[in-house]
Design a protein around this motif. Structure first.
Motif, PDB file in Angstrom:
ATOM      1  N   GLY A 212       0.830  -1.192   0.000  1.00 20.38           N
ATOM      2  CA  GLY A 212       0.000   0.000   0.000  1.00 20.38           C
ATOM      3  C   GLY A 212       0.869   1.247   0.000  1.00 20.38           C
ATOM      4  N   ASP A 213       0.372   2.306   0.619  1.00 14.76           N
ATOM      5  CA  ASP A 213       1.139   3.544   0.700  1.00 14.76           C
ATOM      6  C   ASP A 213       2.067   3.558   1.911  1.00 14.76           C
ATOM      7  N   GLN A 214       1.783   2.714   2.891  1.00 12.64           N
ATOM      8  CA  GLN A 214       2.601   2.657   4.100  1.00 12.64           C
ATOM      9  C   GLN A 214       2.293   1.358   4.835  1.00 12.64           C
ATOM     10  N   PHE A 215       3.330   0.721   5.358  1.00  9.78           N
ATOM     11  CA  PHE A 215       3.161  -0.561   6.043  1.00  9.78           C
ATOM     12  C   PHE A 215       4.210  -0.651   7.136  1.00  9.78           C
ATOM     13  N   GLN A 216       3.759  -0.672   8.393  1.00  8.12           N
ATOM     14  CA  GLN A 216       4.677  -0.735   9.520  1.00  8.12           C
ATOM     15  C   GLN A 216       4.180  -1.747  10.539  1.00  8.12           C
ATOM     16  N   GLY A 217       5.115  -2.341  11.264  1.00  8.33           N
ATOM     17  CA  GLY A 217       4.712  -3.333  12.252  1.00  8.33           C
ATOM     18  C   GLY A 217       5.708  -3.484  13.385  1.00  8.33           C
TER      19      GLY A 217
ATOM     20  N   ALA B 192       1.853  -6.790  15.381  1.00 17.03           N
ATOM     21  CA  ALA B 192       0.860  -5.736  15.164  1.00 17.03           C
ATOM     22  C   ALA B 192       1.268  -4.876  13.969  1.00 17.03           C
ATOM     23  N   PHE B 193       0.347  -4.700  13.027  1.00 17.81           N
ATOM     24  CA  PHE B 193       0.641  -3.987  11.793  1.00 17.81           C
ATOM     25  C   PHE B 193      -0.350  -2.859  11.529  1.00 17.81           C
ATOM     26  N   MET B 194       0.111  -1.869  10.777  1.00 19.44           N
ATOM     27  CA  MET B 194      -0.756  -0.816  10.273  1.00 19.44           C
ATOM     28  C   MET B 194      -0.489  -0.662   8.782  1.00 19.44           C
ATOM     29  N   VAL B 195      -1.568  -0.655   8.001  1.00 22.32           N
ATOM     30  CA  VAL B 195      -1.498  -0.532   6.540  1.00 22.32           C
ATOM     31  C   VAL B 195      -2.277   0.710   6.131  1.00 22.32           C
TER      32      VAL B 195
ATOM     33  N   TYR C  36       2.225 -10.984   4.980  1.00 23.83           N
ATOM     34  CA  TYR C  36       2.245 -10.194   3.756  1.00 23.83           C
ATOM     35  C   TYR C  36       0.945 -10.372   2.974  1.00 23.83           C
ATOM     36  N   THR C  37       0.498 -11.608   2.873  1.00 17.58           N
ATOM     37  CA  THR C  37      -0.727 -11.903   2.135  1.00 17.58           C
ATOM     38  C   THR C  37      -1.916 -11.158   2.724  1.00 17.58           C
ATOM     39  N   LEU C  38      -1.998 -11.119   4.048  1.00 19.64           N
ATOM     40  CA  LEU C  38      -3.089 -10.403   4.702  1.00 19.64           C
ATOM     41  C   LEU C  38      -2.997  -8.902   4.449  1.00 19.64           C
ATOM     42  N   ALA C  39      -1.776  -8.367   4.561  1.00 16.08           N
ATOM     43  CA  ALA C  39      -1.584  -6.930   4.327  1.00 16.08           C
ATOM     44  C   ALA C  39      -1.930  -6.559   2.886  1.00 16.08           C
ATOM     45  N   GLU C  40      -1.541  -7.391   1.944  1.00 17.44           N
ATOM     46  CA  GLU C  40      -1.817  -7.112   0.539  1.00 17.44           C
ATOM     47  C   GLU C  40      -3.309  -7.176   0.242  1.00 17.44           C
ATOM     48  N   ALA C  41      -4.019  -8.107   0.877  1.00 14.94           N
ATOM     49  CA  ALA C  41      -5.464  -8.192   0.681  1.00 14.94           C
ATOM     50  C   ALA C  41      -6.131  -6.911   1.168  1.00 14.94           C
ATOM     51  N   ILE C  42      -5.674  -6.400   2.304  1.00  9.59           N
ATOM     52  CA  ILE C  42      -6.230  -5.142   2.833  1.00  9.59           C
ATOM     53  C   ILE C  42      -5.939  -3.988   1.881  1.00  9.59           C
TER      54      ILE C  42
END
Length: 226
Positions: A161-166, A186-189, A213-219
């Motif tokens: 996305g535009d930003q991904f931190q954990g 814990a992640f923020m997308v 990663y798969t979960l973050a990409e789906a979001i």
């Protein structure tokens, strides 16, 4: 959107995991908004929450937490405007047996700058330290499982996305003579002015990087399309 990584009852999950034994494997799975866009923002919020289909077989939707307590670790940056969702939202939760849980929520702000400000507040070192101390406090009176220590680390991940931190909190635990670990990732997308958080809690070993990663990409993909 409640405090990141703390939206679920940690003690109940840990106690259940401890009952399974001390070894094994857990699940490895810029513009301001206008009033006319309110419905679209609520739809975007829903799209950026994880779904049962994202997690795969054997996962189950769990009832929302009845815990309405707040935390001193909660971050509510001043001056930001929310167009969908809210700080007190309980989000959605899923479980895999007794060893893994995932919590997910999202919030939409008036501007991308508001979303960036919120990520910065949640991911600053003092917030992570606060979460660590809160975990220690939660286990203070626990009789069945003893907390031996908590360590924290920043999760280095490729951009989604535009930003991904954990961040990761690793709990070192003991039940009798048996010792085991419990991991909270814990992640923020962020996708433009929409911000999603999800936490993956797993006993015995951390969740696979590829799974997260798969979960973050789906979001992020659903957030971009909504």
């Amino acid at each position: 959107m409640r405090r990141i990584g703390m939206a679920l009852g940690i003690l109940g999950v840990v106690a259940a995991a401890a009952a399974c034994g001390s070894s094994g494997s857990g699940a490895v799975p810029t513009q301001s908004a206008s009033p006319s866009s309110a419905a679209a923002d609520h739809m975007r919020l829903d799209m950026m929450r994880l779904r049962l289909d994202d997690l795969g077989p054997n996962w189950q939707r769990q009832a929302p937490s009845k815990d309405t307590s707040t935390s001193k670790c909660d971050q509510h940056p001043k001056g930001v405007t929310i167009t969908a969702g809210g700080w007190k939202s309980r989000g959605v939760s899923y479980g895999y047996g007794t060893t893994a849980q995932v919590h997910s929520d999202a919030i939409v702000f008036a501007t991308a700058a508001d979303a960036q400000k919120t990520i910065a507040a949640y991911m600053k070192p003092s917030t992570v330290t606060c979460m660590k101390h809160e975990l220690v406090s939660q286990f203070k009176d626990e009789k069945k499982v003893k907390l031996l220590g908590v360590s924290t680390s920043v999760l280095r991940r490729h951009l989604v996305g535009d930003q991904f931190q954990g961040v990761r909190l690793t709990l070192n635990l003991a039940k009798g003579r048996a010792r085991f670990k419990f991991f909270i990732d814990a992640f923020m997308v962020r996708q433009d002015r929409a911000l999603a958080e999800f936490s993956y809690m797993n006993a015995f070993r951390p969740a696979a990087t590829g799974t997260e990663y798969t979960l973050a990409e789906a979001i992020a993909q659903r957030g971009a399309l909504s």
